[in-house]
Design an enzyme around this catalytic site. Structure first.
Site, PDB file in Angstrom:
ATOM      1  N   ASP A  98      18.171  -5.383 -45.572  1.00 28.06           N
ATOM      2  CA  ASP A  98      18.953  -4.596 -44.623  1.00 28.06           C
ATOM      3  C   ASP A  98      17.788  -3.734 -43.339  1.00 28.06           C
ATOM      4  O   ASP A  98      17.293  -4.869 -43.567  1.00 28.06           O
ATOM      5  CB  ASP A  98      19.281  -2.505 -45.923  1.00 28.06           C
ATOM      6  CG  ASP A  98      17.637  -2.401 -46.153  1.00 28.06           C
ATOM      7  OD1 ASP A  98      16.524  -3.065 -45.325  1.00 28.06           O
ATOM      8  OD2 ASP A  98      17.699  -1.497 -46.316  1.00 28.06           O
ATOM      9  N   ASP A 286      26.106  -3.204 -52.840  1.00 29.67           N
ATOM     10  CA  ASP A 286      25.372  -2.894 -52.860  1.00 29.67           C
ATOM     11  C   ASP A 286      24.800  -1.553 -53.636  1.00 29.67           C
ATOM     12  O   ASP A 286      25.537  -0.491 -53.049  1.00 29.67           O
ATOM     13  CB  ASP A 286      24.520  -2.977 -52.058  1.00 29.67           C
ATOM     14  CG  ASP A 286      23.722  -2.216 -51.519  1.00 29.67           C
ATOM     15  OD1 ASP A 286      24.838  -2.006 -50.609  1.00 29.67           O
ATOM     16  OD2 ASP A 286      22.812  -0.944 -51.221  1.00 29.67           O
ATOM     17  N   CYS A 324      29.534  -3.626 -74.798  1.00 31.01           N
ATOM     18  CA  CYS A 324      28.435  -4.903 -74.149  1.00 31.01           C
ATOM     19  C   CYS A 324      27.490  -5.450 -75.045  1.00 31.01           C
ATOM     20  O   CYS A 324      27.630  -5.419 -75.891  1.00 31.01           O
ATOM     21  CB  CYS A 324      27.911  -3.105 -73.792  1.00 31.01           C
ATOM     22  SG  CYS A 324      26.178  -3.759 -72.199  1.00 31.01           S
ATOM     23  N   CYS A 326      24.891  -6.639 -73.960  1.00 32.90           N
ATOM     24  CA  CYS A 326      23.861  -7.305 -73.134  1.00 32.90           C
ATOM     25  C   CYS A 326      21.920  -6.823 -74.173  1.00 32.90           C
ATOM     26  O   CYS A 326      22.554  -6.517 -75.554  1.00 32.90           O
ATOM     27  CB  CYS A 326      23.307  -5.976 -72.023  1.00 32.90           C
ATOM     28  SG  CYS A 326      22.626  -4.263 -72.597  1.00 32.90           S
ATOM     29  N   CYS A 329      22.109  -3.630 -75.626  1.00 32.31           N
ATOM     30  CA  CYS A 329      23.418  -3.500 -76.811  1.00 32.31           C
ATOM     31  C   CYS A 329      23.508  -3.827 -78.140  1.00 32.31           C
ATOM     32  O   CYS A 329      23.311  -3.695 -79.404  1.00 32.31           O
ATOM     33  CB  CYS A 329      24.100  -3.500 -76.136  1.00 32.31           C
ATOM     34  SG  CYS A 329      24.399  -2.188 -74.918  1.00 32.31           S
ATOM     35  N   HIS A 355      20.311  -2.515 -69.718  1.00 34.15           N
ATOM     36  CA  HIS A 355      22.063  -2.229 -69.552  1.00 34.15           C
ATOM     37  C   HIS A 355      23.116  -1.730 -68.483  1.00 34.15           C
ATOM     38  O   HIS A 355      24.309  -2.448 -68.615  1.00 34.15           O
ATOM     39  CB  HIS A 355      22.434  -1.128 -70.835  1.00 34.15           C
ATOM     40  CG  HIS A 355      23.448  -0.484 -71.109  1.00 34.15           C
ATOM     41  ND1 HIS A 355      24.489  -1.079 -71.474  1.00 34.15           N
ATOM     42  CD2 HIS A 355      24.168   0.596 -70.104  1.00 34.15           C
ATOM     43  CE1 HIS A 355      25.448  -0.797 -71.819  1.00 34.15           C
ATOM     44  NE2 HIS A 355      25.153   0.268 -70.966  1.00 34.15           N
TER      45      HIS A 355
HETATM   46 ZN   LIG Z   1      24.334  -2.717 -73.326  1.00 32.33          ZN
END
Ligand SMILES: [Zn+2]
Length: 395
Positions: A98, A286, A324, A326, A329, A355
């Protein structure tokens, strides 16, 4: 367009939504894309390894760095001597920086705005600095991000028409100065003394301002597009106005930006904002929400945010989000994550951030896939059926 190696093409459309590919000197970004915020050259709570490979990581293709923070510490000259931001932080994928304007404008009593630029006192040591459109361009040239942003004037919402007009018109004048400076550095890097441009392929995005006033937004688009940037951002939204107002301004503004240029909505937002603004033609996002909220114990799930510190999770053996995939998880329970959080363990911030970023990046992956398949409207309505903005504290 200058010959920078930057390119954008739209691969598919589904209603107003676009599926595209943005080419930069450090690689290709599949759009619509979400950029995790790496304020000081690091995404808070995680390492680049967590962000990188899709196998066991998040598969982030681009991150954002904050010019204000990097300028004050460790300084753009030091980063240039280290070979530029990519090399300094050990991240070899695209980076957007930025302009530093947003942070400076947030300093309230510690800054003063004039036509020349924004004078401010450092939050670190109180030292006085002047950020001009040229200086913001020089600093980003030294950092060597792939995408630099122009300095613009941000105002609080709701702003009266007059204040929004003054800021919009000044932002256009500043954009012209920033573009002239970028052009000079790009054409002849040695022509600006004291500036070492570390990424010859760096491009510059213009920013559309004009608050919530459609007429001002149109004027801003026309004047900014006339300056000929590689892409255009919509700034000055998600600063306190209701979501419907944000969506209306995006719906009004995005289609006026040339079709062949990426459209970046700065600083938004909640997961449902991403879905709604993709529907209105946005390609890049973003936001600090997934990372900041993770550190505060708020986890985004497909049904809405949950507060992991809540006592009701003390013996909950289920993962934060059963759908999820990830790392967090797949391995850990809500009970363990709650324990880490209330114990103040650093791993709490890391696992929560992994996560939340996965949730954002995976939402964008699903969106991209749906646009290719022509099923974006189905995804959009299913998303809203399950996702609630309200924290599921009492669910
Ligand atoms: Zn997750």
């Amino acid at each position: 367009m200058a010959d920078t190696g930057f390119a954008f093409r739209v691969l598919a459309r589904d209603g107003g939504a676009r599926r595209g590919e943005m080419r930069t000197p450090h690689g290709v970004v599949q759009t619509p894309a979400f950029m995790p915020v790496g304020t000081q050259g690091a995404v808070k709570g995680v390492t680049h390894r967590d962000l990188e490979d899709l196998g066991d990581g998040l598969g982030a293709e681009i991150i954002l760095g904050n010019t204000y923070h990097l300028y004050l510490r460790p300084g753009d000259a030091l980063i240039a001597r280290a070979g530029g931001l990519h090399r300094f932080i050990g991240w070899n994928r695209p980076i957007l920086t930025d302009s530093g304007g947003y942070q400076v404008f947030s300093l309230a009593e510690r800054r003063r705005i004039s036509e020349d630029g924004a004078e401010f006192r450092s939050h670190l040591d109180g030292s006085l600095h002047l950020l001009t459109p040229e200086r913001a361009t020089d600093i980003q040239a030294q950092l060597g991000s792939d995408i630099a942003m122009v300095l613009d004037e941000c105002i609080a919402t709701p702003a009266p028409d007059d204040a929004a007009r003054v800021a919009m018109e000044r932002s256009v004048r500043w954009a012209a100065r920033a573009r002239a400076r970028w052009q000079r550095i790009t054409d002849d890097p040695a022509s600006v003394s004291g500036v070492v441009a570390t990424n010859p392929g760096q491009v510059q995005f213009g920013i559309i301002q004009g608050g919530v006033h459609p007429g001002l937004r149109t004027e801003s688009v026309q004047a900014t597009v006339a300056l000929g940037f590689e892409a255009y951002a919509i700034g000055g939204l998600s600063v306190g106005e209701p979501p419907d107002v944000t969506y209306d301004v995006v719906a009004h503004t995005a289609p006026q930006v040339p079709e062949d240029r990426p459209r970046y909505l700065m600083g938004s937002g909640m997961p449902d904002d991403l879905v709604e603004c993709v529907a209105r033609g946005i390609d890049l996002f973003d936001c600090v929400l997934p990372t900041r909220n993770a550190r505060n114990g708020q986890l985004f799930t497909r049904s809405g945010p949950i507060s992991i510190k809540n006592a009701r999770y003390a013996e909950d053996a289920s993962p934060p989000d059963p759908d999820c995939r990830c790392y967090t998880c797949r391995h850990f329970s809500r009970a363990y994550l709650r324990h880490l959080f209330v114990s103040g363990e650093m791993a709490a911030a890391t696992l929560n951030t992994v996560h939340n970023l996965h949730f954002y990046l995976d939402t964008l992956r699903s969106i991209r896939e749906a646009i290719m398949l022509g099923t974006f409207e189905k995804l959009r309505s299913e998303f809203h059926q399950t996702f609630s903005r309200r924290s599921q504290l009492n669910a």
